[in-house]
Design a protein around this motif. Structure first.
Motif, PDB file in Angstrom:
ATOM      1  N   VAL A   1      -6.390  -1.021   3.501  1.00 33.13           N
ATOM      2  CA  VAL A   1      -7.042   0.262   3.339  1.00 33.13           C
ATOM      3  C   VAL A   1      -6.969   1.235   4.544  1.00 33.13           C
ATOM      4  O   VAL A   1      -6.915   0.748   5.731  1.00 33.13           O
ATOM      5  N   VAL A   2      -6.561   2.558   4.131  1.00 33.19           N
ATOM      6  CA  VAL A   2      -6.445   3.692   5.081  1.00 33.19           C
ATOM      7  C   VAL A   2      -7.919   3.757   5.563  1.00 33.19           C
ATOM      8  O   VAL A   2      -8.769   4.236   4.784  1.00 33.19           O
TER       9      VAL A   2
ATOM     10  N   ASP B   1      -6.658  -0.686   8.008  1.00 32.35           N
ATOM     11  CA  ASP B   1      -7.611  -2.046   8.089  1.00 32.35           C
ATOM     12  C   ASP B   1      -6.431  -3.142   7.602  1.00 32.35           C
ATOM     13  O   ASP B   1      -6.282  -3.115   6.460  1.00 32.35           O
ATOM     14  N   PHE B   2      -5.973  -4.147   8.454  1.00 31.57           N
ATOM     15  CA  PHE B   2      -5.268  -4.927   8.173  1.00 31.57           C
ATOM     16  C   PHE B   2      -5.812  -6.331   8.285  1.00 31.57           C
ATOM     17  O   PHE B   2      -4.868  -7.276   8.296  1.00 31.57           O
TER      18      PHE B   2
ATOM     19  N   ILE C   1       0.880  -1.230   0.069  1.00 29.16           N
ATOM     20  CA  ILE C   1      -0.036   0.083  -0.212  1.00 29.16           C
ATOM     21  C   ILE C   1       0.860   1.390   0.077  1.00 29.16           C
ATOM     22  O   ILE C   1       2.022   1.279   0.632  1.00 29.16           O
ATOM     23  N   ASP C   2       0.415   2.228  -0.660  1.00 32.62           N
ATOM     24  CA  ASP C   2       1.299   3.548  -0.680  1.00 32.62           C
ATOM     25  C   ASP C   2       0.376   4.573  -0.148  1.00 32.62           C
ATOM     26  O   ASP C   2      -0.746   4.863  -0.413  1.00 32.62           O
TER      27      ASP C   2
ATOM     28  N   THR D   1       5.953   1.377  11.787  1.00 33.26           N
ATOM     29  CA  THR D   1       4.482   0.931  11.862  1.00 33.26           C
ATOM     30  C   THR D   1       4.168   0.046  13.242  1.00 33.26           C
ATOM     31  O   THR D   1       5.374  -0.612  13.532  1.00 33.26           O
ATOM     32  N   ALA D   2       3.026   0.159  13.797  1.00 36.51           N
ATOM     33  CA  ALA D   2       3.115  -0.774  14.735  1.00 36.51           C
ATOM     34  C   ALA D   2       1.449  -1.330  14.611  1.00 36.51           C
ATOM     35  O   ALA D   2       0.570  -0.955  13.958  1.00 36.51           O
ATOM     36  N   PHE D   3       1.502  -2.810  15.083  1.00 35.56           N
ATOM     37  CA  PHE D   3       0.287  -3.435  14.905  1.00 35.56           C
ATOM     38  C   PHE D   3      -0.393  -3.903  15.911  1.00 35.56           C
ATOM     39  O   PHE D   3      -0.041  -4.237  17.037  1.00 35.56           O
ATOM     40  N   ASP D   4      -1.630  -3.708  15.853  1.00 33.68           N
ATOM     41  CA  ASP D   4      -2.723  -4.125  17.175  1.00 33.68           C
ATOM     42  C   ASP D   4      -3.695  -5.314  16.723  1.00 33.68           C
ATOM     43  O   ASP D   4      -4.469  -5.346  15.951  1.00 33.68           O
TER      44      ASP D   4
END
Length: 501
Positions: free
Chosen positions: A85-86, A77-78, A42-43, A53-56
């Motif tokens: 998607v942002v 959204d991961f 993703i750009d 980046t950090a992931f939850d």
């Protein structure tokens, strides 16, 4: 009747207790760490976007530092890494200037935010990961450059770099802030005043104090933090100073400073290509020392020893009041130390190489030794003693060149410029990922034996990778290990996953 029932009920109770206290089986996916492939991208902007980046895992969201057009944290959204998607963003304007780093633990996002006046104290802002509401804002030291939670979630630590202004009229102390989450986010910010008396000894071992005024406390610039698995000890890279500090978290004190010394490019295995004007990749021995000057650091504990892995990027101080770098052809070499000085100063040899003017000069202004920035490698250090137990020597250069990704235009500076590093368990192996800013690539190493890293593969990524993040399979939305690489020059985040065996 009761006499018969009591033993039965007691047995049922004991079996139930044993069942409840049994540890959950470890989540395991048999993956091959040499087979990572890109599965998503993703750009989110251009220069300054997608730094860290950090992931939850609770919300399957990525939180991404984005200082492109507006200082903000983008929320992605991961749930499906192939179709990111942002979905939202958090504006940093109410909190200060640029956001430099983010970390997640237990449904809380912590962000390190510098002041609009970079020499003033910065802030840590904590938000809920689900509704993005503000939880707490904490004042920390000047220019918080990196933030992390302790593995148990009880502490938040920031490395406060404390860079000077360009005229050096305001140079804040470099500090580390230790925030106690359970104690209503109370903060202790500590500096290096307790080590002023050791200045001469530290510098003799390769520690650098060289800013305007040579003020020990102000000259130290913390860069990056890693924390032991038991959440008791932290190690902080002091990049410009060429050292690592050891921290007792509970005691809120610095317990040691490890000077890192220098790398000899005249030794077998350490050969470099120092010219960007030779139109070729040509490794050779040269009478030059490398200053390790690590950026990112990560700890891997084996057999009771904390092994510290560092990405030896190097960094120069470039201010109006202090510019430390010159090319070898622009300095005068001492002819006793360098009998072939005239030849060495040509562009095809060492003439183009950038070196620091803060080391190696005699009283007469001639240079009897040459020190370049960074070590073009990653290293492993004993976190208890500070001793080096491994260095990748020139293998990163060799592997990048073999993949046709070597940029000869960077040979005169810091070469592939290792900047980011992280470690994760992939299948049954411990694996390190080394992001190289100038190669636009990540090197993958088997570090199951921390003292003998073994190269596995090279992954191409976006322009100037800044952040490397592993999401373990147990927390991943795909239930497979995921590697995320975020690149600051093009705002691209790429996702990779290995094949299962």
């Amino acid at each position: 009747m009761k006499n018969y029932l009591l033993p039965i009920l007691l047995c049922i109770f004991l079996v139930s207790c044993k069942k409840d206290s049994a540890p959950e089986p470890e989540f395991f996916v048999n993956e091959d760490p040499a087979t990572f492939e890109e599965i998503g991208s993703i750009d989110i902007g251009d220069v300054g976007a997608a730094e860290i980046t950090a992931f939850d895992p609770a919300t399957n969201r990525l939180f991404v530092v984005n200082n492109g057009t507006v200082n903000k944290i983008d929320v992605i959204d991961f749930k499906d890494p192939q179709h990111m998607v942002v979905i939202n963003s958090i504006n940093m304007a109410p909190y200060g200037g640029a956001v430099n780093s983010v970390a997640v633990y237990g449904g809380k996002l912590a962000a390190a935010i510098e002041s609009v006046d970079k020499q003033a104290n910065g802030k840590v802002a904590v938000f809920k990961t689900d509704d993005l509401s503000e939880v707490k804002v904490i004042n920390v030291g000047a220019l918080p450059d990196m933030i992390t939670y302790s593995p148990d979630g009880k502490y938040i630590l920031t490395a406060n770099e404390g860079e000077p202004n360009t005229t050096y009229t305001n140079d804040p102390a470099g500090t580390i802030s230790i925030i106690s989450v359970a104690d209503n986010y109370s903060v202790n910010t500590i500096d290096f005043a307790g080590y002023v008396g050791q200045k001469a000894d530290l510098m003799a071992k390769g520690f650098r104090i060289f800013g305007v005024g040579n003020d020990f406390v102000k000259d130290i610039e913390p860069e990056y933090i890693t924390i032991s698995a038991d959440s008791k000890t932290a190690w902080v890279t002091l990049q410009e100073n060429n050292g690592i500090a050891k921290i007792d978290i509970a005691a809120k004190s610095i317990t040691n400073i490890f000077p890192l010394g220098f790398k000899d490019y005249n030794a077998a295995g350490n050969e470099i290509d120092p010219s960007d004007k030779d139109d070729k990749f040509a490794l050779a021995k040269w009478p030059v020392k490398g200053i390790y000057m690590p950026d990112a650091i990560v700890v891997l504990e084996q057999n009771g020893i904390p092994y510290l892995f560092t990405a030896n990027e190097g960094d120069a101080r470039e201010y109006t009041a202090l510019t430390e770098v010159k090319r070898v052809k622009d300095i005068t070499l001492n002819t006793t130390a360098f009998p072939n000085a005239a030849t060495l100063r040509t562009d095809a040899q060492l003439g183009r190489l950038n070196i620091t003017t803060t080391l190696g000069a005699k009283a007469d202004g001639t240079f009897e030794a040459l020190y370049s920035l960074g070590a073009r490698s990653f290293s492993v250090w004993n976190g208890s003693t500070g001793n080096q137990v491994f260095d990748s020597k020139n293998e990163l250069d060799i592997k990048v060149n073999a993949a046709n990704a070597y940029d000869d235009a960077r040979s005169d500076d810091k070469s592939v410029e290792p900047e980011g590093i992280t470690i994760g368990k992939i299948g049954n192996k411990q694996v390190a990922f080394v992001g190289m800013e100038r190669a636009d690539a990540v090197a993958v190493y088997d570090v199951t034996d921390a003292t003998k890293p073994a190269f596995l593969q090279l992954l191409k990524c976006g322009d100037a990778p800044e952040g490397v993040l592993i999401i373990p399979a147990k927390n991943s939305p795909t239930k497979k290990s995921l590697l995320l690489v975020s690149s600051e020059n093009d705002g691209v985040i790429k996702v990779y996953t290995p094949k299962t065996i």
